[in-house]
Every structure is written in structure tokens, then in C-alpha cells.
Design a protein around this motif. Sequence first.
Motif, PDB file in Angstrom:
ATOM      1  N   MET A   3       4.855   0.831 -12.529  1.00  0.00           N
ATOM      2  CA  MET A   3       3.606   1.334 -13.117  1.00  0.00           C
ATOM      3  C   MET A   3       3.835   1.621 -14.594  1.00  0.00           C
ATOM      4  N   ALA A   4       2.855   1.238 -15.384  1.00  0.00           N
ATOM      5  CA  ALA A   4       2.853   1.526 -16.822  1.00  0.00           C
ATOM      6  C   ALA A   4       1.895   2.693 -17.039  1.00  0.00           C
ATOM      7  N   PHE A   5       2.368   3.683 -17.782  1.00  0.00           N
ATOM      8  CA  PHE A   5       1.526   4.853 -18.030  1.00  0.00           C
ATOM      9  C   PHE A   5       1.875   5.460 -19.383  1.00  0.00           C
ATOM     10  N   THR A   6       1.000   6.348 -19.827  1.00  0.00           N
ATOM     11  CA  THR A   6       1.200   7.055 -21.081  1.00  0.00           C
ATOM     12  C   THR A   6       1.237   8.545 -20.803  1.00  0.00           C
ATOM     13  N   VAL A   7       2.241   9.192 -21.373  1.00  0.00           N
ATOM     14  CA  VAL A   7       2.359  10.649 -21.321  1.00  0.00           C
ATOM     15  C   VAL A   7       1.865  11.182 -22.653  1.00  0.00           C
ATOM     16  N   ARG A   8       0.956  12.130 -22.613  1.00  0.00           N
ATOM     17  CA  ARG A   8       0.471  12.775 -23.837  1.00  0.00           C
ATOM     18  C   ARG A   8       0.799  14.261 -23.751  1.00  0.00           C
ATOM     19  N   MET A   9       1.360  14.780 -24.864  1.00  0.00           N
ATOM     20  CA  MET A   9       1.727  16.194 -24.886  1.00  0.00           C
ATOM     21  C   MET A   9       1.808  16.674 -26.321  1.00  0.00           C
ATOM     22  N   ASP A  53      -1.874   3.080 -17.422  1.00  0.00           N
ATOM     23  CA  ASP A  53      -2.382   2.126 -18.399  1.00  0.00           C
ATOM     24  C   ASP A  53      -2.929   0.882 -17.711  1.00  0.00           C
ATOM     25  N   THR A  54      -2.371   0.543 -16.567  1.00  0.00           N
ATOM     26  CA  THR A  54      -2.792  -0.616 -15.766  1.00  0.00           C
ATOM     27  C   THR A  54      -2.627  -0.231 -14.303  1.00  0.00           C
ATOM     28  N   PRO A  55      -3.186  -1.024 -13.402  1.00  0.00           N
ATOM     29  CA  PRO A  55      -2.963  -0.716 -11.981  1.00  0.00           C
ATOM     30  C   PRO A  55      -1.476  -0.781 -11.628  1.00  0.00           C
ATOM     31  N   THR A 106       0.828  -1.206   0.000  1.00  0.00           N
ATOM     32  CA  THR A 106       0.000   0.000   0.000  1.00  0.00           C
ATOM     33  C   THR A 106       0.862   1.255   0.000  1.00  0.00           C
ATOM     34  N   THR A 107       1.921   1.257   0.793  1.00  0.00           N
ATOM     35  CA  THR A 107       2.823   2.412   0.854  1.00  0.00           C
ATOM     36  C   THR A 107       3.447   2.675  -0.510  1.00  0.00           C
ATOM     37  N   MET A 108       3.932   1.616  -1.163  1.00  0.00           N
ATOM     38  CA  MET A 108       4.571   1.790  -2.471  1.00  0.00           C
ATOM     39  C   MET A 108       3.570   2.260  -3.517  1.00  0.00           C
ATOM     40  N   ARG A 109       2.391   1.655  -3.542  1.00  0.00           N
ATOM     41  CA  ARG A 109       1.370   2.067  -4.518  1.00  0.00           C
ATOM     42  C   ARG A 109       0.945   3.516  -4.289  1.00  0.00           C
ATOM     43  N   THR A 110       0.767   3.882  -3.035  1.00  0.00           N
ATOM     44  CA  THR A 110       0.360   5.251  -2.705  1.00  0.00           C
ATOM     45  C   THR A 110       1.424   6.251  -3.149  1.00  0.00           C
ATOM     46  N   ALA A 111       2.690   5.931  -2.917  1.00  0.00           N
ATOM     47  CA  ALA A 111       3.771   6.830  -3.323  1.00  0.00           C
ATOM     48  C   ALA A 111       3.832   6.969  -4.839  1.00  0.00           C
ATOM     49  N   MET A 112       3.646   5.870  -5.551  1.00  0.00           N
ATOM     50  CA  MET A 112       3.707   5.940  -7.014  1.00  0.00           C
ATOM     51  C   MET A 112       2.531   6.731  -7.577  1.00  0.00           C
TER      52      MET A 112
END
Length: 123
Positions: free
Chosen positions: A80-86, A67-69, A5-11
Motif C-alpha cells: 500500500m502507498a500512503f502519505t503520513v502528514r504531521m 494514495d492508491t488502493p 481480501t484477507t491481506m487487504r483487510t489486514a492492511m
Amino acid sequence: MPSETTMRTAMQAYLDALNNRDVARIIALFAEGGTVEDPVGSGVHDARPGLTRLVGGLPDGATFTLDTPIRASHGSGAAMAFTVRMVLDGKPIQIRSLDVMQFDDEGLITEMKAYYGPSDITS
């Protein structure tokens, strides 16, 4: 060892702070001496000046979306997988990244590595 939980919250806080361009909040998530390598292969940098440059270089309107949890581990790492849009130079782009972070016992980030390559940057 930090809890999942600590790691997920920080991310999530890191991603939220990126979306809000809150450099102070991002820096507060990192342990003293924490490092950043963004992207992997570009060199390891001290987190504080490295993240200040990274966030300062973001164009207005850049967004970071999961992109996913967020995934935690049995140890002291999470990803964590994510997408940056700019929009850069009038051209919309997106970067698909996988950030892997290591944490200390207090739940502060000691290491952040961003994994993305040329084919992960598209228009």
C-alpha cells in the motif's frame, strides 16, 4: 495462503489502527516473531517493540491516508502507498511511503517493510 481480501483487510486495519494510535490492534495483526523494517535500510526489528516505539513516537494529529488502493498478489504479499502528514517542531511535514507486507496462512503479518527515502519526506 491468505486470500487477497484477507491481506487487504489486514492492511486497511493496520492503517486505521495507526490513525487511532491503537497499538494493541496493530500488534494483534502481526504473527508471533513478525518483523518490521521502517524504513528499509534502518535495520529489521521485532514487530511488537518496534511498532510500540513507532506509534508512541507519533505526534498528536498525525494522519495516514492511502494514495492508491491496496494491492494484493498471487502469493502471500501485499502493498500500500500512503502519505503520513504531521507537524514536527512546529513544521508541517509529509512522508510518502510504500509498505510491503508478507502474510502467513492465517492472514497475520510476518514481515513489514516501509520504503521511503529522504526525498519522500517533504514540508
